[in-house]
Scaffold this active site. Structure first.
Site, PDB file in Angstrom:
ATOM      1  N   CYS A   1      42.568  52.960  50.767  1.00 16.26           N
ATOM      2  CA  CYS A   1      42.616  51.737  49.961  1.00 16.26           C
ATOM      3  C   CYS A   1      43.024  52.024  48.517  1.00 16.26           C
ATOM      4  O   CYS A   1      43.481  51.117  47.819  1.00 16.26           O
ATOM      5  CB  CYS A   1      41.280  51.023  50.008  1.00 16.26           C
ATOM      6  SG  CYS A   1      39.933  51.961  49.263  1.00 16.26           S
TER       7      CYS A   1
ATOM      8  N   HIS B   1      34.714  44.473  51.641  1.00 12.88           N
ATOM      9  CA  HIS B   1      35.975  44.339  50.895  1.00 12.88           C
ATOM     10  C   HIS B   1      37.006  43.676  51.833  1.00 12.88           C
ATOM     11  O   HIS B   1      37.952  44.308  52.289  1.00 12.88           O
ATOM     12  CB  HIS B   1      36.435  45.729  50.446  1.00 12.88           C
ATOM     13  CG  HIS B   1      37.447  45.732  49.344  1.00 12.88           C
ATOM     14  ND1 HIS B   1      37.929  44.581  48.732  1.00 12.88           N
ATOM     15  CD2 HIS B   1      38.110  46.768  48.743  1.00 12.88           C
ATOM     16  CE1 HIS B   1      38.818  44.925  47.802  1.00 12.88           C
ATOM     17  NE2 HIS B   1      38.945  46.225  47.798  1.00 12.88           N
TER      18      HIS B   1
ATOM     19  N   ARG C   1      48.435  44.307  49.780  1.00 10.63           N
ATOM     20  CA  ARG C   1      47.290  43.585  49.223  1.00 10.63           C
ATOM     21  C   ARG C   1      47.720  42.193  48.746  1.00 10.63           C
ATOM     22  O   ARG C   1      46.995  41.226  48.907  1.00 10.63           O
ATOM     23  CB  ARG C   1      46.658  44.372  48.067  1.00 10.63           C
ATOM     24  CG  ARG C   1      45.931  45.663  48.458  1.00 10.63           C
ATOM     25  CD  ARG C   1      44.686  45.374  49.302  1.00 10.63           C
ATOM     26  NE  ARG C   1      43.855  44.363  48.686  1.00 10.63           N
ATOM     27  CZ  ARG C   1      42.927  44.601  47.745  1.00 10.63           C
ATOM     28  NH1 ARG C   1      42.685  45.836  47.365  1.00 10.63           N
ATOM     29  NH2 ARG C   1      42.219  43.602  47.232  1.00 10.63           N
TER      30      ARG C   1
HETATM   31  N1   CP Z   1      41.726  49.050  46.715  1.00 10.36           N
HETATM   32  C1   CP Z   1      41.260  48.369  45.658  1.00 10.36           C
HETATM   33  O1   CP Z   1      40.498  47.422  45.787  1.00 10.36           O
HETATM   34  O2   CP Z   1      41.722  48.809  44.457  1.00 10.36           O
HETATM   35  P1   CP Z   1      41.240  48.324  43.013  1.00 10.36           P
HETATM   36  O3   CP Z   1      39.813  48.744  42.865  1.00 10.36           O
HETATM   37  O4   CP Z   1      42.168  48.986  42.057  1.00 10.36           O
HETATM   38  O5   CP Z   1      41.352  46.823  42.971  1.00 10.36           O
HETATM   39  N1  NVA Z   2      34.578  51.997  48.158  1.00 11.19           N
HETATM   40  C1  NVA Z   2      35.267  51.885  46.898  1.00 11.19           C
HETATM   41  C2  NVA Z   2      36.489  51.057  47.047  1.00 11.19           C
HETATM   42  C3  NVA Z   2      37.337  50.932  45.817  1.00 11.19           C
HETATM   43  C4  NVA Z   2      38.505  50.023  46.000  1.00 11.19           C
HETATM   44  C5  NVA Z   2      34.337  51.291  45.849  1.00 11.19           C
HETATM   45  O1  NVA Z   2      33.578  50.366  46.174  1.00 11.19           O
HETATM   46  O2  NVA Z   2      34.365  51.743  44.713  1.00 11.19           O
END
Ligand code: CP
Ligand code: NVA
Length: 309
Positions: free
Chosen positions: A264, A132, A292
């Site tokens: 996050c 991510h 973000r």
């Molecule tokens: N942290 C993050 O990626 O949040 P969302 O899944 O809401 O985009």
């Molecule tokens: N680790 C989590 C992050 C969400 C923003 C997922 O992949 O669902």
């Protein structure tokens, strides 16, 4: 786009693609007023494709595209149908004719690799099962704002070694931080991945079997959900495995006195973090979420060739 013919990376699938210079440039561009970036997407679109739900990533990346002068086109993954309606490569080639960049949140990281292999424009990872990167850039921006530079600073991540943890570890090592990864048995990083990350930059990575060890003296403490999108079937097993790994006030007291708490989001209060920590004075999660947008704008500007003035 795959070949790197100049010092600007072609795509952003992982933080490691950027190297230390790309990370620094993205963060420096993120800190500028959008007007200083020269609207590199003027008259062009940006495809934002989501195979999984999103709040922050969708809204922040749409607004980053607008701030760069472009037009975001949001599409749900099932409308496009990677490899069900048509091959990933056809989608990449067709969309490259409409857009200045393609970005996608995918079930399988390999879909991004294939998009990047076939597209003529930059491809950006909006979250995969593997990583991510835009989240990690926002995490770094937020920590720098609170702690100054990250060189030599202790950054703890407590919980599941997942997509968020991997990208966070990469960005921290590239910025010279000392990363402490704490996870219960069965959810810790693969040693090969740890060695790879250690080789990326000047920072260090240590592994910890107890959350107290990981957090001891740290300047920033991160966690994330124990059940990522796509892992819902294992919810109960995961919750049992992570018992005792909640970031609570007692755990935060082991960190440095000025330590900040990051997540996050979305967060599950009472599971990976207690309400008094995430809603308490050390928490910077809302700033982190707002960052973000700035981090996405900086990273996209960097991929589009904008230079720091
Ligand atoms: N942290 C993050 O990626 O949040 P969302 O899944 O809401 O985009
Ligand atoms: N680790 C989590 C992050 C969400 C923003 C997922 O992949 O669902």
């Amino acid at each position: 786009m795959t070949a790197i013919e100049h010092d600007v990376p072609s795509d952003l699938l992982d933080i490691a693609d950027l190297g230390a210079d790309g990370v620094r440039k993205s963060l420096d561009l993120a800190s500028l007023n959008p007007r200083e970036l020269g609207a590199p997407l003027a008259g062009r679109g940006a495809a934002l494709i989501f195979e999984k739900p999103s709040n922050r990533t969708r809204h922040s990346s749409e607004m980053a595209v607008v701030q760069l002068g472009g037009h975001p086109v949001y599409t749900r993954g099932e409308e496009i149908g990677f490899d069900t309606r048509e091959p990933v490569e056809d989608i990449a080639r067709v969309m490259s004719g409409y857009h200045g960049l393609l970005a996608a949140r995918v079930m399988q990281h390999q879909t991004l690799v294939r998009l990047a292999g076939a597209a003529d424009v930059p491809v950006v990872n909006l979250l995969s099962d593997h990583s991510h990167p835009l989240q990690a850039l926002a995490d770094a921006l937020t920590m720098e704002q609170h702690l100054g530079g990250l060189r030599g600073r202790g950054v703890a991540y407590v919980g599941d070694y997942n997509n968020v943890a991997r990208s966070l570890a990469e960005v921290c090592v590239l910025l010279g931080a000392d990363v402490r990864l704490g996870a219960p048995k069965g959810y810790e990083p693969d040693p090969v991945d740890v060695e790879r990350i250690r080789g990326l930059g000047e920072g260090t990575v240590t592994l910890h079997k107890r959350p107290e060890e990981a957090v001891d003296g740290a300047h920033a403490v991160h966690t994330d959900t124990w059940v990522s999108m796509g892992q819902e079937r294992d919810r109960e097993e995961r919750r049992a495995a992570f018992a005792g790994w909640t970031v609570d006030t007692e755990l935060m007291e082991r960190a440095a006195p000025d330590a900040v708490f990051l997540h996050c989001l979305p967060a599950y209060r009472g599971l990976e973090v207690s309400a008094d920590v995430i809603d308490g004075p050390r928490s910077v999660v809302i700033e982190q979420a707002h960052n973000r947008m700035h981090a996405a704008r900086g990273a996209l500007a960097m991929l589009l060739g904008v230079e720091v003035p």
